[in-house]
Scaffold this motif. Structure first.
Motif, mmCIF file in Angstrom:
data_model
loop_
_atom_site.group_PDB
_atom_site.id
_atom_site.type_symbol
_atom_site.label_atom_id
_atom_site.label_comp_id
_atom_site.label_asym_id
_atom_site.label_seq_id
_atom_site.Cartn_x
_atom_site.Cartn_y
_atom_site.Cartn_z
ATOM 1 N N PRO A 1 -10.621 -0.210 4.476
ATOM 2 C CA PRO A 1 -11.962 -0.735 4.762
ATOM 3 C C PRO A 1 -11.888 -2.238 4.996
ATOM 4 N N PRO A 2 -12.941 -2.851 5.555
ATOM 5 C CA PRO A 2 -12.943 -4.306 5.733
ATOM 6 C C PRO A 2 -12.658 -5.020 4.417
ATOM 7 N N LYS A 3 -11.882 -6.070 4.482
ATOM 8 C CA LYS A 3 -11.498 -6.771 3.252
ATOM 9 C C LYS A 3 -12.700 -7.339 2.511
ATOM 10 N N SER A 4 -13.775 -7.599 3.240
ATOM 11 C CA SER A 4 -14.970 -8.121 2.583
ATOM 12 C C SER A 4 -15.559 -7.131 1.582
ATOM 13 N N HIS B 1 11.701 -6.887 -11.493
ATOM 14 C CA HIS B 1 11.801 -7.807 -10.361
ATOM 15 C C HIS B 1 10.466 -7.976 -9.636
ATOM 16 N N LYS B 2 9.366 -7.588 -10.282
ATOM 17 C CA LYS B 2 8.028 -7.689 -9.695
ATOM 18 C C LYS B 2 7.022 -8.364 -10.630
ATOM 19 N N SER B 3 7.201 -8.180 -11.931
ATOM 20 C CA SER B 3 6.154 -8.549 -12.884
ATOM 21 C C SER B 3 5.936 -10.046 -13.011
ATOM 22 N N HIS B 4 6.852 -10.866 -12.546
ATOM 23 C CA HIS B 4 6.676 -12.319 -12.630
ATOM 24 C C HIS B 4 5.857 -12.863 -11.467
ATOM 25 N N VAL B 5 5.535 -11.989 -10.498
ATOM 26 C CA VAL B 5 4.738 -12.395 -9.341
ATOM 27 C C VAL B 5 3.608 -11.390 -9.136
ATOM 28 N N ALA B 6 2.628 -11.768 -8.326
ATOM 29 C CA ALA B 6 1.488 -10.893 -8.051
ATOM 30 C C ALA B 6 0.934 -11.233 -6.680
ATOM 31 N N TYR B 7 0.164 -10.293 -6.134
ATOM 32 C CA TYR B 7 -0.496 -10.530 -4.850
ATOM 33 C C TYR B 7 -1.851 -11.196 -5.053
ATOM 34 N N PRO B 8 -2.249 -12.077 -4.132
ATOM 35 C CA PRO B 8 -3.649 -12.519 -4.114
ATOM 36 C C PRO B 8 -4.525 -11.334 -3.726
ATOM 37 N N ASP B 9 -5.816 -11.417 -3.969
ATOM 38 C CA ASP B 9 -6.655 -10.224 -3.882
ATOM 39 C C ASP B 9 -6.927 -9.721 -2.470
ATOM 40 N N LEU B 10 -6.408 -10.410 -1.432
ATOM 41 C CA LEU B 10 -6.505 -9.902 -0.071
ATOM 42 C C LEU B 10 -5.118 -9.684 0.539
ATOM 43 N N ASP C 1 8.876 16.548 12.635
ATOM 44 C CA ASP C 1 8.337 15.752 13.726
ATOM 45 C C ASP C 1 6.889 15.345 13.520
ATOM 46 N N SER C 2 6.311 15.699 12.370
ATOM 47 C CA SER C 2 4.925 15.319 12.129
ATOM 48 C C SER C 2 4.775 14.825 10.722
ATOM 49 N N VAL C 3 4.112 13.708 10.540
ATOM 50 C CA VAL C 3 3.753 13.161 9.253
ATOM 51 C C VAL C 3 2.284 12.815 9.303
ATOM 52 N N PRO C 4 1.691 12.154 8.320
ATOM 53 C CA PRO C 4 0.247 11.963 8.331
ATOM 54 C C PRO C 4 -0.272 11.409 9.656
ATOM 55 N N VAL C 5 -1.479 11.803 10.006
ATOM 56 C CA VAL C 5 -2.082 11.438 11.274
ATOM 57 C C VAL C 5 -2.229 9.943 11.419
ATOM 58 N N GLU C 6 -2.335 9.492 12.681
ATOM 59 C CA GLU C 6 -2.496 8.076 12.959
ATOM 60 C C GLU C 6 -3.813 7.543 12.427
ATOM 61 N N LEU C 7 -3.783 6.325 11.972
ATOM 62 C CA LEU C 7 -4.986 5.686 11.453
ATOM 63 C C LEU C 7 -5.888 5.216 12.578
ATOM 64 N N GLU C 8 -7.173 5.161 12.296
ATOM 65 C CA GLU C 8 -8.080 4.503 13.206
ATOM 66 C C GLU C 8 -7.815 3.004 13.148
ATOM 67 N N LYS C 9 -8.148 2.299 14.216
ATOM 68 C CA LYS C 9 -7.884 0.862 14.246
ATOM 69 C C LYS C 9 -8.689 0.141 13.191
ATOM 70 N N ARG C 10 -8.035 -0.747 12.458
ATOM 71 C CA ARG C 10 -8.672 -1.439 11.359
ATOM 72 C C ARG C 10 -9.654 -2.484 11.856
ATOM 73 N N ASP C 11 -10.542 -2.859 10.972
ATOM 74 C CA ASP C 11 -11.503 -3.909 11.277
ATOM 75 C C ASP C 11 -10.741 -5.176 11.670
ATOM 76 N N PRO C 12 -10.971 -5.743 12.853
ATOM 77 C CA PRO C 12 -10.171 -6.901 13.284
ATOM 78 C C PRO C 12 -10.313 -8.106 12.390
ATOM 79 N N VAL C 13 -11.458 -8.262 11.720
ATOM 80 C CA VAL C 13 -11.644 -9.415 10.836
ATOM 81 C C VAL C 13 -10.700 -9.326 9.646
#
Length: 506
Positions: free
Chosen positions: A146-149, A220-229, A473-485
């Motif tokens: 969904p949109p990041k907002s 090797h992950k717990s000392h860092v984190a992602y920002p919320d976006l 030859d088949s895995v999950p279906v293609e995603l719809e294009k994401r919100d450009p913003v």
């Protein structure tokens, strides 16, 4: 892969990044120091379970650390003061005779150093980290993003952000570019054959928030984190130190296998892409990276625009290799006859992978995942097909992968008709999706598999090969294009530099 030789000048694009930053540089690593089962972060002093594509300092090995990397006599990257190591799992094509062929990596790796946020600090001495989860085999959040907002609650949990930090970008230089981190799974081969003549770009965003004290952690992950976006945003409590942001790109020539029977898989036995991951081990010369963070604020992205850097040619980058340990010198990682190197089991999920050693002709049991507002689903599979499938459910918000074991006909090296009996077992299993606030799924559980019926048939196969593996030859279906913003931060940077992608493969 078509060979583009374009020399179009690059235009300025100061408005294409978020307003709070326009500065970054792309570190080209046109050479590759090696392809081998080595991972000194996860498997120090040992042979790794799976093959990695490795770039950076030439002193890379089983027991590498910052000091040994800094003792390298060369680097496969453009900046000679950077002897860091950058690595990701290699991409393989599984042929129907059971062999695994290494896909060509086009143009090496690009490591983006992005100056997002304020008071940015360079990686500290001895720093190392891992992004992604090699055991992941599903995507447990709404599809498409969904949109990041609108992200909130569990959508901005570290678990969710880690999964959203993966990208699989279909490349067609004659058409419109896809946004970075547009899809979080590997497209199926049919889609790649029909839509991606310039290959598949694998993308990985690393965490950029640091706890300010530890240069590594047990996982090797717990000392860092992602920002919320994911790329930008607010760092979580306890991780307020803003590091320079690191983003990997590698392009693989999947189009070379157009119309060839088989499927693609990552070297860690992951044909879904959800388990894509990468490692970084710091090896910059003292003070150089912080000086670049402080002074190299050009919006061009060109390393040559940073006076701090000493730049070497692409030819020199391609002349740096590490020495293989004796245990791996006879392992053929280019064309491995008996499945993936390391005898890595191929597991389709959606359950967590085991990454056990096993035959590449064996896959995990059938199951499904839905990110829909529902409480359970049922499904049936044909558990006796000679060539199994990974079928997609009927919406962009639902993904199902189906895995079966493969019966093996009598080996033959000449053209003949094989008659064999196959037993078809129809099974049923409930998958429960737990929904949180706003209908957002936060966990799944599976019930006991129940046999519905069985039947036996006789099948005929004409072949000249000695063995078979499942065709997927088949895995999950293609995603719809994401919100450009939602992807404003880096998407336009890729669009702007498409001429450079075409020229070098990136």
């Amino acid at each position: 892969m078509r060979d583009f030789r374009l020399t179009a000048a690059l235009a300025a694009y100061s408005t294409l990044f978020p307003a709070f930053t326009t500065a970054f540089w792309r570190l080209p690593c046109r050479g590759r120091t090696g392809v081998a089962r080595l991972d000194p972060i996860v498997d120090p002093g040992e042979i790794s379970s799976h093959v990695h594509s490795i770039h950076g300092g030439g002193n890379f090995g089983m027991s590498s650390d910052m000091q040994t990397l800094r003792e390298s006599s060369c680097t496969s990257c453009a900046v000679t003061q950077d002897l860091s190591a950058y690595w990701t799992p290699a991409l393989y094509f599984m042929h129907t005779n059971g062999s695994a062929e290494l896909v060509e990596e086009v143009g090496g790796m690009l490591a983006y150093y992005l100056l997002y946020g304020e008071d940015i600090t360079a990686f500290p001495s001895g720093f190392r980290m891992l992004a992604g989860n090699p055991l992941q085999r599903n995507f447990t959040w709404p599809v498409p993003d969904p949109p990041k907002s609108s992200w909130s609650g569990v959508q901005v949990s570290q678990e969710a952000l880690r999964q959203k930090a993966l990208g699989f970008n279909c490349l067609n230089y004659a058409g419109a570019a896809e946004a970075s981190l547009y899809r979080h799974f590997m497209p199926n081969k049919t889609f790649l054959d029909e839509n991606c003549p310039d290959g598949l770009r694998l993308e990985l965003m690393f965490p950029s928030c640091w706890n300010g004290k530890d240069v590594d952690s047990e996982d090797h992950k717990s000392h860092v984190a992602y920002p919320d976006l994911v790329m930008t945003g607010t760092c979580p409590e306890g991780y307020e130190t803003q590091l320079v942001s690191l983003f990997y790109e590698t392009i693989w020539n999947t189009y070379a296998f157009k119309d060839v029977d088989g499927y693609f898989t990552l070297a860690n036995g992951d044909p879904t892409g959800y388990g894509y991951h990468g490692d970084f081990m710091y090896g910059w010369e003292d003070g150089v990276l912080q000086a670049a963070v402080d002074t190299c604020t050009s919006a061009s992205g060109e390393v040559g625009d940073c006076e701090v850097f000493d730049i070497q040619s692409e030819t020199e980058q391609r002349q740096c290799w590490f020495d293989l340990p004796s245990e791996l010198q006879n392992e053929d990682v280019q064309m491995h006859a008996d499945g993936l190197p390391g005898d890595m089991l191929i597991e389709w999920g959606p359950a967590y992978a085991t990454m056990d050693k096993g035959s590449a002709t064996t896959s995990s049991s059938s199951s499904a995942f839905l990110s829909l507002p529902t409480t359970s689903i049922s499904f049936s599979v044909n558990a006796g097909k000679l060539l199994g499938q990974a079928d997609a459910l009927n919406t962009a918000e639902a993904a199902t992968t189906t895995s079966t074991s493969t019966p093996t006909p009598t080996p033959t090296t000449s053209l003949q008709t094989d008659h064999f009996t196959e037993e078809i077992v129809y099974v049923k299993q409930d998958v429960i999706v737990m929904l949180g606030e706003g209908g957002v799924p936060y966990t799944t559980s599976t019930g006991t598999r129940r046999t519905v019926s069985t039947t036996t048939t006789t099948a005929t196969q004409t072949s000249t090969v000695v063995s078979y593996v499942e065709k997927r030859d088949s895995v999950p279906v293609e995603l719809e294009k994401r919100d450009p913003v939602a992807e404003h931060a880096i998407r336009h940077a890729h669009n702007h530099h498409r001429h450079m992608h075409k020229r070098h493969g990136h």
